[in-house]
Design a protein around this motif. Structure first.
Motif, short mmCIF file in Angstrom:
data_model
loop_
_atom_site.label_atom_id
_atom_site.label_comp_id
_atom_site.label_asym_id
_atom_site.label_seq_id
_atom_site.Cartn_x
_atom_site.Cartn_y
_atom_site.Cartn_z
N THR A 170 0.83 -1.21 0.00
CA THR A 170 0.00 0.00 0.00
C THR A 170 0.87 1.26 0.00
OG1 THR A 170 -1.39 -1.34 1.46
CG2 THR A 170 -2.22 0.83 0.90
N SER A 171 1.91 1.22 -0.76
CA SER A 171 2.81 2.37 -0.81
C SER A 171 2.24 3.46 -1.73
CB SER A 171 4.17 1.94 -1.34
OG SER A 171 4.03 1.49 -2.68
N GLY A 172 1.32 3.07 -2.60
CA GLY A 172 0.76 4.02 -3.56
C GLY A 172 1.70 4.34 -4.71
N LYS A 173 2.86 3.68 -4.73
CA LYS A 173 3.85 4.02 -5.77
C LYS A 173 3.34 3.73 -7.17
CE LYS A 173 8.07 3.30 -3.13
NZ LYS A 173 9.09 2.31 -2.81
N ASP A 182 0.90 13.76 -12.94
CA ASP A 182 1.87 12.66 -12.94
C ASP A 182 1.27 11.39 -12.34
OD1 ASP A 182 3.96 14.08 -14.07
OD2 ASP A 182 4.53 14.94 -12.14
N ALA A 183 0.30 11.59 -11.43
CA ALA A 183 -0.28 10.44 -10.72
C ALA A 183 -1.75 10.31 -11.07
CB ALA A 183 -0.11 10.62 -9.22
N LYS A 232 -1.70 8.87 -0.65
CA LYS A 232 -1.18 7.54 -1.03
C LYS A 232 -2.26 6.46 -1.09
CE LYS A 232 3.51 8.12 0.66
NZ LYS A 232 4.52 7.60 1.57
N LEU A 233 -3.52 6.86 -0.90
CA LEU A 233 -4.58 5.84 -0.93
C LEU A 233 -5.50 6.06 -2.13
CD1 LEU A 233 -5.54 5.68 2.86
CD2 LEU A 233 -4.17 4.04 1.56
N ALA A 263 -11.09 9.03 1.53
CA ALA A 263 -12.32 8.41 1.04
C ALA A 263 -13.09 9.37 0.15
CB ALA A 263 -13.18 7.96 2.21
N ARG A 264 -12.47 10.50 -0.19
CA ARG A 264 -13.16 11.50 -1.02
C ARG A 264 -12.48 11.65 -2.37
NH1 ARG A 264 -12.42 16.28 2.19
NH2 ARG A 264 -12.27 15.20 4.15
#
Ligand code: SF4
Length: 175
Positions: free
Chosen positions: A45-48, A101-102, A109-110, A86-87
């Motif tokens: 769960t690093s979100g990488k 970029d993400a 990170k979630l 959660a939003r």
């Protein structure tokens, strides 16, 4: 967005709220979780992997799956007391997803759309033990999603996630 794209987007949005098609897609997602649980890969769960540029990763998915997620985003009022993680953020035409970029749905990170995320997110694991099976599982599940399209004569497109989100943004109701 050209007219053919508008027609495509509308057809996927309509299909995503069709109970039979939604149930078909959910069955594929259930199949994915059963197969993944059986193999037990580790996720830190690093979100990488959602940080596409830094990680050198691209998420590809179908128009139907993008429509499925986008038609199920929680309304801001319903989510107002929820933690930031959660939003899901609003998608805007002014800040197109492809300029990011993400993934726009990653917060702290979630994943803010965890329950409705596309198959590509569900099957991808950076765990080295997953490398031997995730490609084959992904192919199997993609065949099932393709069959859902074929059974309904629905146009099938497989494209980069942020590109798809931008395609949909002008057609989404305000949240
Ligand atoms: S939808 Fe969720 S899991 Fe998929 S890339 Fe975006 S933040 Fe990551």
């Amino acid at each position: 967005v050209s007219d053919p794209d508008a027609a495509l987007v509308r057809s996927w949005l309509a299909a995503a709220v069709d109970p039979a098609i939604a149930a078909g897609l959910e069955a594929v997602y259930t199949h994915a979780s059963v197969e993944i649980a059986r193999r037990g890969p580790t996720c830190w769960t690093s979100g990488k992997c959602c940080n596409f540029t830094a990680y050198g990763h691209r998420l590809y998915t179908t128009g139907l799956e993008a429509a499925y997620a986008l038609t199920r985003l929680p309304a801001p009022d319903a989510a107002s007391n929820a933690p930031a993680s959660a939003r899901p953020p609003r998608l805007t035409v002014l800040t197109p997803a492809k300029s990011l970029d993400a993934c726009p749905f990653q917060v702290d990170k979630l994943c803010t759309v965890h329950a409705i995320r596309p198959m590509g997110c569900r099957v991808y694991f950076c765990d080295k033990t997953a490398q031997s099976w995730q490609h084959e599982l992904s192919e199997t599940l993609m065949h099932e999603i393709r069959a859902l399209h074929d059974a309904r004569a629905l146009e099938y497109r497989y494209a980069e996630w942020r590109w798809l989100l931008d395609l949909f943004t002008p057609y989404l109701p305000p949240r």
